[in-house]
Motif scaffolding. Structure first.
Motif, mmCIF file in Angstrom:
data_model
loop_
_atom_site.group_PDB
_atom_site.id
_atom_site.type_symbol
_atom_site.label_atom_id
_atom_site.label_comp_id
_atom_site.label_asym_id
_atom_site.label_seq_id
_atom_site.Cartn_x
_atom_site.Cartn_y
_atom_site.Cartn_z
ATOM 1 N N GLU A 92 13.124 -16.133 -13.480
ATOM 2 C CA GLU A 92 11.697 -17.171 -13.573
ATOM 3 C C GLU A 92 10.991 -17.538 -12.364
ATOM 4 N N ILE A 93 11.617 -17.162 -11.247
ATOM 5 C CA ILE A 93 10.818 -17.386 -9.787
ATOM 6 C C ILE A 93 9.600 -16.376 -9.787
ATOM 7 N N LEU A 94 10.025 -15.098 -10.071
ATOM 8 C CA LEU A 94 9.034 -14.061 -10.258
ATOM 9 C C LEU A 94 8.146 -14.233 -11.250
ATOM 10 N N LEU A 95 8.483 -14.501 -12.364
ATOM 11 C CA LEU A 95 7.393 -14.791 -13.452
ATOM 12 C C LEU A 95 6.360 -15.946 -13.125
ATOM 13 N N TRP A 96 7.445 -17.218 -12.452
ATOM 14 C CA TRP A 96 6.097 -18.065 -12.204
ATOM 15 C C TRP A 96 5.100 -17.623 -10.964
ATOM 16 N N GLN A 97 5.595 -16.828 -10.243
ATOM 17 C CA GLN A 97 4.607 -16.246 -9.274
ATOM 18 C C GLN A 97 3.674 -15.279 -9.907
ATOM 19 N N VAL A 145 -4.164 -17.771 1.781
ATOM 20 C CA VAL A 145 -4.814 -16.674 1.301
ATOM 21 C C VAL A 145 -3.921 -15.434 1.950
ATOM 22 N N MET A 146 -3.347 -15.634 3.042
ATOM 23 C CA MET A 146 -2.644 -14.261 3.585
ATOM 24 C C MET A 146 -1.404 -14.297 2.764
ATOM 25 N N LYS A 147 -0.779 -15.393 2.484
ATOM 26 C CA LYS A 147 0.289 -15.263 1.632
ATOM 27 C C LYS A 147 0.373 -14.804 0.139
ATOM 28 N N LEU A 148 -0.861 -15.542 -0.324
ATOM 29 C CA LEU A 148 -1.136 -14.758 -1.686
ATOM 30 C C LEU A 148 -1.449 -13.318 -1.618
ATOM 31 N N SER A 149 -1.924 -12.825 -0.788
ATOM 32 C CA SER A 149 -2.139 -11.516 -0.781
ATOM 33 C C SER A 149 -1.163 -10.554 -1.023
ATOM 34 N N PHE A 151 0.979 -10.791 -3.069
ATOM 35 C CA PHE A 151 1.123 -10.723 -4.565
ATOM 36 C C PHE A 151 0.008 -9.958 -5.074
ATOM 37 N N THR A 152 -1.127 -10.311 -4.589
ATOM 38 C CA THR A 152 -2.332 -9.651 -5.157
ATOM 39 C C THR A 152 -2.571 -8.345 -5.079
ATOM 40 N N MET A 153 -1.894 -7.901 -3.759
ATOM 41 C CA MET A 153 -1.974 -6.604 -3.425
ATOM 42 C C MET A 153 -0.432 -5.724 -3.746
ATOM 43 N N ARG A 154 -0.055 -6.286 -4.795
ATOM 44 C CA ARG A 154 1.397 -5.976 -5.306
ATOM 45 C C ARG A 154 1.466 -4.334 -5.507
ATOM 46 N N ASP A 155 0.468 -3.976 -6.167
ATOM 47 C CA ASP A 155 0.496 -2.365 -6.430
ATOM 48 C C ASP A 155 0.423 -1.457 -5.366
ATOM 49 N N GLN A 156 -0.459 -1.887 -4.276
ATOM 50 C CA GLN A 156 -0.603 -1.114 -3.088
ATOM 51 C C GLN A 156 0.624 -1.313 -2.348
ATOM 52 N N LEU A 157 1.136 -2.671 -1.997
ATOM 53 C CA LEU A 157 2.162 -2.892 -1.199
ATOM 54 C C LEU A 157 3.470 -2.061 -1.987
ATOM 55 N N SER A 158 3.687 -1.957 -3.352
ATOM 56 C CA SER A 158 4.962 -1.513 -3.796
ATOM 57 C C SER A 158 4.666 0.117 -3.682
ATOM 58 N N ARG A 159 3.698 0.607 -3.731
ATOM 59 C CA ARG A 159 3.467 2.010 -3.198
ATOM 60 C C ARG A 159 3.892 2.416 -1.981
ATOM 61 N N VAL A 160 3.351 1.881 -1.238
ATOM 62 C CA VAL A 160 3.724 2.274 0.273
ATOM 63 C C VAL A 160 5.130 1.887 0.667
ATOM 64 N N LEU A 161 5.964 0.999 0.033
ATOM 65 C CA LEU A 161 7.195 0.713 0.163
ATOM 66 C C LEU A 161 8.117 1.557 -0.503
ATOM 67 N N GLY A 162 7.646 1.955 -1.564
ATOM 68 C CA GLY A 162 8.429 2.628 -2.563
ATOM 69 C C GLY A 162 9.450 2.118 -3.425
ATOM 70 N N LEU A 175 9.737 -10.158 1.605
ATOM 71 C CA LEU A 175 9.593 -11.674 2.315
ATOM 72 C C LEU A 175 10.502 -11.610 3.549
ATOM 73 N N LYS A 176 11.344 -10.547 3.776
ATOM 74 C CA LYS A 176 12.088 -10.541 5.177
ATOM 75 C C LYS A 176 11.054 -9.981 5.935
ATOM 76 N N ALA A 177 10.088 -9.196 5.690
ATOM 77 C CA ALA A 177 9.101 -8.565 6.674
ATOM 78 C C ALA A 177 8.111 -9.703 7.008
ATOM 79 N N SER A 178 7.778 -10.532 6.068
ATOM 80 C CA SER A 178 6.991 -11.674 6.368
ATOM 81 C C SER A 178 7.536 -12.683 7.391
ATOM 82 N N VAL A 179 8.863 -12.838 6.875
ATOM 83 C CA VAL A 179 9.491 -13.794 7.974
ATOM 84 C C VAL A 179 9.785 -13.112 9.271
#
Length: 209
Positions: A92-97, A145-149, A151-162, A175-179
């Motif tokens: 649900e949390i991921l869906l809401w985001q 905006v920094m935090k929202l990015s 999620f808006t950059m999900r495709d690129q972030l997912s690609r580089v993190l694998g 989120l661990k990286a952001s912390v």
């Protein structure tokens, strides 16, 4: 836009919740414009007429979804802030985001109004902290905006993190990286003060002699 708020029975409450949940899922997956009243009613196993009875229109339904999701996510944010964190990531949390990002990014006045509400919530949070900033609204807006990015950059972030950051494993890694980032002293107070002083000396075009 106003939507109907009268509920006549427990079955109506159940139907209203089913409609809202179906709308959140379809809006998150297809966008606001991509999900029709008929699609949402079918997913909720109700008639289009019952949907309109409860919410008046798709825009009214969207308003209700915005209100629900915002309430859920701000409540979660408050729990994270007090370290009352979860031991698992619910779907649900991921869906809401995903829904929130879709709503914020659709370019509509409703999306803009939702972003304004997020900023207002952020300013209330900031006022309750010991942080000292020169421009509270700018501080909250830029941080948001920094935090929202993330999620808006999900495709690129997912690609580089694998790993898909929209799924629990990738979400936790992100989120661990952001912390870790926010826990680092990236700029010393002395250096920050020098930078702020330098920026204060920058003239905008309107200020040029």
């Amino acid at each position: 836009m106003q939507y109907a708020t009268h509920v006549s029975s427990q079955s109506d409450l159940t139907a209203r919740a089913r409609i809202r949940e179906a709308a959140i899922t379809l809006f998150a997956d297809r966008g606001i414009e991509g999900a029709t009243i008929r699609d949402i009613a079918q997913a909720a196993s109700v008639s289009s007429g019952l949907l309109r009875h409860h919410f008046g229109s798709k825009e009214g339904l969207r308003d209700a979804c915005d209100e629900w999701v915002l309430g859920q996510l701000t409540g979660i944010s408050a729990r994270f802030a007090t370290l009352q964190v979860f031991d698992h990531i619910s779907p649900e949390i991921l869906l809401w985001q995903r829904y929130m990002i879709r709503s914020l990014m659709d370019g509509s006045p409703t999306g803009a109004a939702l972003f304004d509400r997020l900023i207002d919530f952020g300013e209330q949070w900031l006022a309750g902290t010991d942080l000292k900033v020169q421009d509270p609204r700018a501080f909250v807006a830029v941080l948001s905006v920094m935090k929202l990015s993330l999620f808006t950059m999900r495709d690129q972030l997912s690609r580089v993190l694998g790993v898909d950051t929209g799924e629990p494993e990738g979400w936790v890694r992100m989120l661990k990286a952001s912390v870790e980032i926010f826990s680092q002293l990236l700029v010393t107070p002395e250096h920050a003060e020098l930078m702020l002083q330098a920026l204060d000396r920058v003239h905008t075009p309107e200020e040029q002699p």
